[in-house]
Design an enzyme around this catalytic site. Structure first.
Site, mmCIF file in Angstrom:
data_model
loop_
_atom_site.group_PDB
_atom_site.id
_atom_site.type_symbol
_atom_site.label_atom_id
_atom_site.label_comp_id
_atom_site.label_asym_id
_atom_site.label_seq_id
_atom_site.Cartn_x
_atom_site.Cartn_y
_atom_site.Cartn_z
ATOM 1 N N HIS A 247 0.856 -1.198 0.000
ATOM 2 C CA HIS A 247 0.000 0.000 0.000
ATOM 3 C C HIS A 247 0.881 1.233 0.000
ATOM 4 C CE1 HIS A 247 0.548 0.923 4.355
ATOM 5 N NE2 HIS A 247 0.497 -0.383 4.536
ATOM 6 N N ASP B 266 -0.415 4.434 0.794
ATOM 7 C CA ASP B 266 -0.844 5.421 1.779
ATOM 8 C C ASP B 266 -0.112 5.171 3.096
ATOM 9 O OD1 ASP B 266 -2.374 2.997 2.114
ATOM 10 O OD2 ASP B 266 -3.697 4.076 3.480
ATOM 11 N N GLU C 184 -5.239 1.512 2.951
ATOM 12 C CA GLU C 184 -5.032 0.536 4.012
ATOM 13 C C GLU C 184 -4.968 1.206 5.379
ATOM 14 O OE1 GLU C 184 -3.222 -2.239 6.797
ATOM 15 O OE2 GLU C 184 -2.433 -0.284 6.212
ATOM 16 N N HIS D 158 4.058 3.592 12.499
ATOM 17 C CA HIS D 158 2.929 4.342 13.093
ATOM 18 C C HIS D 158 3.374 5.308 14.186
ATOM 19 C CE1 HIS D 158 -0.569 1.503 11.724
ATOM 20 N NE2 HIS D 158 0.406 1.556 10.827
#
Length: 417
Positions: free
Chosen positions: A56, A58, A120, A386
């Site tokens: 992904h 994004d 995602e 993250h």
């Protein structure tokens, strides 16, 4: 900062990069409004297996910019690692796929397919809805999901288990309006105290998640996760008490885990001396394979409602569900990948769980029941995906690309031990 225009530019970059690697690529709109990059590259051999490459483009938002040691959206090398938001999750995995294909050149003995999605991280399910509606586009014998990683830099692994998830929002209404704490505090209930009391029932004294109706004694059968290594990976001081009554791998990969993601109530700074009439919390429940997310959502909702104290009104809204996933590792693609990883790294391959969720894996498994799903990637613990200061080890990209190239060559040629 991420914008619709930046997303579109990212999709175009991915499409162009894989086109240069010999793919016929195009952008496809998905039901949530995002665009996925689709591609194909037949090898011209009638009996060749088909391999789908997934990643992904994004990324998560940067969160607090002042916590980054480098500009979050400018790739920067520091002490041998590449820093930037998405460097590992999942741009490093896109580069892994591209590098493997470039290494093989025209000698790719499989029918290659590609999907790189753009939603995602936002969790709106665009590709999950797209796949069942267009099953022939992505049908394959083996699917390489490039969105996980190894146990540590230089220690190869295949992820075989993913936890599912249930997100809910719990609201507590205690009073028609705020009341002076001096005049009414004591006899009158307040919503924030009630919410704290409800949330306290979700863990026992040793920190084990205790949602009534959900099992909490699961055992992990794959590679262990030593407590000292977990503390180091999480940046915790030696001696930090770890929660739960099992081994780290049990509590992380084989049991439910409840996290309070956020609470809506008056902030401490500037708060009034008043009883709070309304409070809200957003909760994330991770569930292991074998637990149905719909049943887990019902169990969590019933638990929260039953825990309401003092006659306050509690309501629960289920925000999102994600299926857990357990891979079948007995097929030829898994054997080929284990051999490729061992060759690339020069050491045995571990089988790991993943505490996070990739709902797409369940959709792919249901849509293509005969396909083998292999979860691999460059996202080892030091990557801090993250979080601020996300990074990737270039050596991991190189080694994983080598492993993927070896896999494609050997799997396509049928030379699997």
């Amino acid at each position: 900062m991420r914008t619709p225009n930046s997303d579109h530019r990212a999709a175009l970059w991915v499409a162009d990069a894989f086109a240069e690697a010999g793919f016929d690529t195009h952008l496809a709109d998905t039901p949530d409004g995002s665009r996925a990059v689709l591609g194909s590259r037949p090898c011209g051999r009638a009996d060749a297996p088909a391999v789908l490459l997934y990643a992904h483009y994004d990324v998560q938002p940067p969160l607090a910019d002042d916590e980054w040691r480098t500009p979050p959206f400018r790739l920067t090398e520091v002490d041998g690692r590449w820093y930037g938001r998405g460097a590992a999750d999942c741009k490093g995995n896109i580069l892994m796929h591209l590098t493997a294909l470039r290494a093989l050149g025209d000698d790719v003995p499989v029918d290659s397919k590609l999907v790189v999605e753009g939603s995602e991280e936002q969790g709106t399910g665009g590709l999950e809805a797209f796949v069942p509606e267009h099953p022939e586009l992505l049908r394959a014998d083996a699917i390489l999901v490039g969105d996980t990683g190894n146990a540590a830099v230089g220690h190869p692994a295949v992820t075989v288990s993913l936890r599912g998830m249930v997100n809910v929002v719990v609201d507590v209404e205690a009073l028609p309006s705020a009341l002076h704490s001096g005049m009414f505090g004591g006899p009158a209930p307040d919503a924030l105290a009630a919410l704290v009391a409800v949330l306290a029932t979700l863990r026992d004294d040793d920190g084990t998640t205790t949602v009534h109706g959900l099992p909490r004694d699961g055992r992990w059968s794959g590679a262990p996760y030593p407590a000292a290594q977990f503390r180091a990976d999480a940046g915790l001081p030696d001696g930090t008490v770890l929660l739960g009554d099992g081994e780290v791998a049990d509590t992380l990969w084989a049991r439910p885990a409840l996290t309070v993601l956020g609470i809506a109530c008056p902030p401490a700074t500037g708060s009034a001396a008043a009883l709070v009439p309304h409070a809200r919390a957003r909760l994330n429940l991770r569930i292991p394979p074998g637990v149905d997310p719909h049943q887990a959502a019902c169990a969590l909702s019933e638990h929260l409602l039953a825990a309401a104290p003092w006659g306050v009104e509690v309501t629960v809204e289920v925000e999102a569900l994600g299926e857990p996933f357990l891979a079948d590792t007995t097929g030829p693609a898994h054997r080929a990948m284990s051999e490729a990883l061992q060759t690339a790294y020069g050491r045995p391959v571990s089988r790991l769980g993943q505490g996070g969720s990739i709902p797409l894996c369940t959709v792919l498994a249901e849509t293509y029941p005969d396909a083998e799903l292999l979860l691999i990637g460059v996202e080892e613990p030091q990557a801090r995906i993250h979080a601020p200061n996300e990074s990737v080890a270039p050596a991991e990209i190189a080694a994983m690309a080598l492993a993927e190239a070896l896999f494609l060559r050997n799997y396509g040629a049928g030379s699997v031990g």
